[in-house]
Scaffold this motif. Structure first.
Motif, short mmCIF file in Angstrom:
data_model
loop_
_atom_site.label_atom_id
_atom_site.label_comp_id
_atom_site.label_asym_id
_atom_site.label_seq_id
_atom_site.Cartn_x
_atom_site.Cartn_y
_atom_site.Cartn_z
N ASN A 182 -41.73 -37.65 92.49
CA ASN A 182 -41.36 -38.02 91.13
C ASN A 182 -41.05 -39.52 91.10
O ASN A 182 -40.19 -39.99 91.85
CB ASN A 182 -40.14 -37.22 90.69
CG ASN A 182 -39.80 -37.42 89.22
OD1 ASN A 182 -39.96 -38.50 88.67
ND2 ASN A 182 -39.31 -36.37 88.58
N MET A 184 -39.34 -41.28 89.25
CA MET A 184 -37.98 -41.67 88.86
C MET A 184 -37.13 -42.04 90.07
O MET A 184 -36.19 -42.85 89.96
CB MET A 184 -37.32 -40.56 88.04
CG MET A 184 -35.99 -40.96 87.41
SD MET A 184 -36.09 -42.46 86.39
CE MET A 184 -37.05 -41.85 84.99
N TRP A 207 -45.35 -36.53 85.68
CA TRP A 207 -44.24 -37.42 85.34
C TRP A 207 -44.73 -38.78 84.84
O TRP A 207 -44.15 -39.82 85.17
CB TRP A 207 -43.34 -37.61 86.55
CG TRP A 207 -42.80 -36.34 87.13
CD1 TRP A 207 -41.91 -35.48 86.56
CD2 TRP A 207 -43.12 -35.77 88.42
NE1 TRP A 207 -41.64 -34.43 87.40
CE2 TRP A 207 -42.37 -34.57 88.55
CE3 TRP A 207 -43.94 -36.16 89.48
CZ2 TRP A 207 -42.44 -33.77 89.68
CZ3 TRP A 207 -44.01 -35.36 90.60
CH2 TRP A 207 -43.27 -34.18 90.71
N GLU A 210 -42.15 -40.95 83.00
CA GLU A 210 -41.12 -41.48 83.89
C GLU A 210 -41.62 -42.75 84.58
O GLU A 210 -40.91 -43.75 84.68
CB GLU A 210 -40.72 -40.45 84.95
CG GLU A 210 -39.77 -39.38 84.44
CD GLU A 210 -40.50 -38.16 83.91
OE1 GLU A 210 -41.66 -38.29 83.45
OE2 GLU A 210 -39.90 -37.07 83.94
#
Length: 291
Positions: A182, A184, A207, A210
């Motif tokens: 991910n 993030m 994602w 993000e």
């Protein structure tokens, strides 16, 4: 490397075929799974390009290429390819190849020493991380000794993000866990290492927003567009390429899984502003790599 003579700079190519010994057990099955996912006949037939082959391919097309292995010994059991050998072959083909390296962050201080040596003695310009293949969250503190060395040496970091073709469709995904990738998690790294360039590799499915948020918010975060044919790019990614992130988007193919021929042909069909195309294909990478 004569940058002005190059059509483009591919920021994301793999040294897949061993340059320092025979293939490990299980590697053929792994590559066959990748080839099936990306519909790449070379991988299915066990005829992946060597680093020298890659140089010849890119030279013929007048495209520069960042090339790297992936150190995933701890998680996959596959012997890593020598960073030194990849860098040496890249140096012999410096008209088209730019060497990055790969070190598992779990190697700790030993990995940090290796990173410094690779930059100073072998001209390595950056380091590739694959959280899903290497089994780690990028913001884990035990990774930081390696990041500190990379940042102090003025090198670049490139992190795989999003779903990967590695292990796709194989039993249990070949043990690969998507959660690690991910984008993030890169937000923490960008805060703690604000002067270290960070590239979030690939459209970051699922994602994507993000990744766009982190790259918009953090000046040192870039996005490479490798690993997907541009015809599958989500509309929001294309909008950001054409607007607020036009100076931070980078052409990447994911060679040999996706060839630059295929990627560039599909990219031409996108509705991209004429002023943005040269930035994505070459100028943003040229500035980031200080070429």
């Amino acid at each position: 490397m004569n940058i002005d003579d190059l059509r483009a700079i591919d920021i994301h190519t793999h040294a897949e075929e061993p340059c320092c010994g025979h293939r490990d057990d299980g590697y053929d099955e792994f590559q066959a799974g990748m080839a099936n996912y990306f519909k790449n006949p070379a991988g299915k037939e066990g005829m992946l390009p060597s680093v020298q082959d890659t140089a010849a391919y890119y030279r013929e097309r007048k495209i520069g290429a960042v090339i790297f292995p992936v150190d995933s010994e701890r998680e996959t059991g596959f012997r890593r390819y020598s960073n030194e050998e990849v860098a040496t072959i890249a140096a012999e083909n410096s008209d088209v190849l730019i060497p990055f390296a790969s070190i598992d962050p779990a190697k700790g201080r030993a990995g940090a020493r290796e990173a410094r040596r690779l930059v100073r003695e072998f001209g390595v310009r950056g380091f590739k991380f694959h959280p899903t293949m290497q089994g780690f969250y990028p913001n884990e503190r035990w990774c930081y000794p390696l990041y500190e060395a990379i940042a102090e040496e003025g090198a670049i970091t490139l992190f795989h993000t999003g779903q990967t073709g590695v292990g796709a469709g194989m039993r249990g995904g070949m043990g690969m866990k998507l959660k690690y990738s991910n984008p993030m998690y890169l937000d923490d790294v960008a805060v703690d290492f604000p002067d270290m360039p960070i590239i979030a590799a690939h459209p970051s499915f699922p994602w994507q927003e993000e990744a766009l948020a982190v790259a918009t918010h953090k000046p040192n975060v870039y996005i490479d567009l490798s690993g997907w044919s541009p015809k599958y790019f989500p509309p929001i990614l294309v909008r950001y390429c054409n607007s607020i992130l036009q100076d931070k988007m980078l052409f990447g193919s994911d060679w040999p899984a996706i060839t630059p021929d295929r990627w560039l042909a599909d990219f031409e069909k996108l509705e991209m502003k004429e002023s943005v195309i040269p930035k994505i294909l070459k100028e943003n990478a040229r500035r980031l790599l200080k070429l």
